[in-house]
Design an enzyme around this catalytic site. Structure first.
Site, PDB file in Angstrom:
ATOM      1  N   TYR A   1       0.849  -1.195   0.000  1.00 30.75           N
ATOM      2  CA  TYR A   1       0.000   0.000   0.000  1.00 30.75           C
ATOM      3  C   TYR A   1       0.887   1.249   0.000  1.00 30.75           C
ATOM      4  CZ  TYR A   1      -3.869  -3.157   1.215  1.00 30.75           C
ATOM      5  OH  TYR A   1      -4.792  -4.166   1.224  1.00 30.75           O
TER       6      TYR A   1
ATOM      7  N   LYS B   1     -23.631   7.112  -2.758  1.00 31.05           N
ATOM      8  CA  LYS B   1     -23.305   8.513  -3.097  1.00 31.05           C
ATOM      9  C   LYS B   1     -22.989   8.722  -4.573  1.00 31.05           C
ATOM     10  CE  LYS B   1     -18.451   8.217  -1.673  1.00 31.05           C
ATOM     11  NZ  LYS B   1     -17.511   8.649  -0.638  1.00 31.05           N
TER      12      LYS B   1
ATOM     13  N   GLN C   1     -16.651   9.173   8.543  1.00 28.70           N
ATOM     14  CA  GLN C   1     -17.129   7.924   7.914  1.00 28.70           C
ATOM     15  C   GLN C   1     -17.047   6.768   8.903  1.00 28.70           C
ATOM     16  OE1 GLN C   1     -14.626   7.668   4.424  1.00 28.70           O
ATOM     17  NE2 GLN C   1     -15.963   8.995   3.218  1.00 28.70           N
TER      18      GLN C   1
ATOM     19  N   ASN D   1     -19.946   4.386  10.189  1.00 28.70           N
ATOM     20  CA  ASN D   1     -19.888   2.976   9.796  1.00 28.70           C
ATOM     21  C   ASN D   1     -19.865   2.013  10.975  1.00 28.70           C
ATOM     22  OD1 ASN D   1     -19.733   4.194   7.320  1.00 28.70           O
ATOM     23  ND2 ASN D   1     -17.644   3.578   6.873  1.00 28.70           N
TER      24      ASN D   1
END
Ligand code: NDP
Length: 335
Positions: free
Chosen positions: A55, A217, A292, A296
């Site tokens: 990553y 969204k 978020q 969540n």
């Protein structure tokens, strides 16, 4: 607070909502936002974190390590992975050879600033290395105390079975598989899940919200909202493009009244849907902003009735992908 589940049939407990930092830390979001997200996750009761050496070409591990500095190590569960090319991407900076696994775990620990990870995962299957060599290297990583548990990601049922047989002979176990899984992507249900469950392995699943698409969204025929993954030119836009089709986006909009009736937002419905399945050990969620995560985590502990699960199936119809042949690793090591 977020509920805990066992990682497969192991004794390790992990938060059923785990925070992952693919495409965000070291890439889409600035370092201070990344740190805010990690601290918000901790405040909300998330103690399990998923990353990988690949990553942001190793930077995401560094960002996570920095953000977790000073936390009590025993109170965290840290997962990372090895396979995809890193660093200068030389011939031995990729795959599941003994050399790359042994050097890979040391690099990950150095970047994370930790003495061990809880879970070390084969990020894909490596056709260029004998499976015995890979499993022996993992056994040695465990014996050296550098990883406490070993898992795989996106392996087929046959690969999982062969890997578990060797692991057992070598005195350890594969405890988990990390596949993609969401209400839109159910390819593991037919083969990977029954085999893993038989072998005591849990699923820790990625993109439970289909990279944000199941949040509702993205509207068919309209530009994506500014700042969303679909506008991220550092890689996000390309990755999410697989979902940005009008038939998918139209079907997803049909989930809105179902979420409203259940008293949930669409992101919460998407994560709760994943958590209803007892083969799931955790949903690995991403977040580009702390808010978020606040939204969540409320999916933890939600029970959806059979009527809601059926309504979701009907709303999504034939845009759901179920073909087990789509569980694949690259035939050749990526360069
Ligand atoms: P999700 O499906 O949870 O997507 C997360 C993204 O959706 C966020 O970054 C954000 O993007 C958007 N989002 C999240 N919450 C909301 C909300 N409440 N409202 C609106 N939009 C929201 O998971 P990811 O695709 O990020 O994957 C999660 C983790 O899975 C990774 O971090 C990684 O750990 C793992 N993974 C593993 C892979 C493997 O091969 N093993 C492959 C891919 C991921 P934005 O705000 O930018 O739109």
């Amino acid at each position: 607070m977020v509920a805990y589940r066992h990682l497969g049939s192991s004794g390790l407990k992990i938060t059923e909502i785990t925070y992952g930092n693919w495409l965000t830390h070291g890439s889409q979001v600035e370092a201070d936002t990344a740190v805010d997200c990690v601290h918000t996750a901790l405040d909300l009761g998330i103690t399990s974190f998923d990353t990988a050496d690949v990553y942001a070409n190793t930077v995401a591990e560094e960002v996570l390590g920095q953000a977790l500095k000073g936390q009590r190590r025993e109170s965290l569960e840290i997962f990372t992975k090895v396979y995809w090319p890193i660093g200068p991407k030389g011939p031995n900076d990729v795959g599941l050879s003994r050399k790359h696994i042994m050097e890979g775990i040391d690099g990950s620990l150095r970047r994370l600033g930790m003495d061990y990870v809880d879970l070390y995962q084969a990020h894909r299957y490596d056709y260029a290395t004998p499976l015995e060599e890979t499993m022996q290297a993992f056994a040695d990583v465990v014996r050296a105390g550098k990883a406490l548990y070993i898992g795989v990601s996106e392996w087929t049922a046959e690969q999982i079975r062969a890997g578990q047989e060797l692991a057992t002979q070598m005195g350890f176990r594969l405890v988990s598989n990390q596949p993609q899984y969401s209400a839109l992507w159910r390819i593991i249900e037919d083969k990977v899940v029954p085999t893993s469950t038989e072998l005591g392995m849990g699923q820790i699943v990625w993109s439970p919200m289909a990279e944000g698409v199941l949040s509702g969204k993205y509207l068919p025929g309209q530009q994506p909202p500014a700042g969303s993954r679909a506008t991220d030119e550092k890689g996000g836009r390309e990755m999410i493009s697989r979902w940005m089709r009008d038939d998918v986006l139209t079907a997803v909009q049909r989930l809105k009244p179902i979420a409203d009736d259940a008293g949930l937002t669409m992101p919460q419905l998407a994560i709760a849907w994943v958590l209803q399945h007892d083969f799931i050990s955790a949903a690995l969620v991403g977040a580009s902003r702390p808010e978020q995560l606040v939204e969540n985590v409320k999916a933890s502990g939600v029970q959806l009735g059979e009527d809601v699960m059926t309504a979701i199936d009907q709303a999504l119809g034939d845009v759901v992908e179920r073909d087990p042949a789509l569980t694949v690793s690259p035939e050749q090591r990526p360069a």
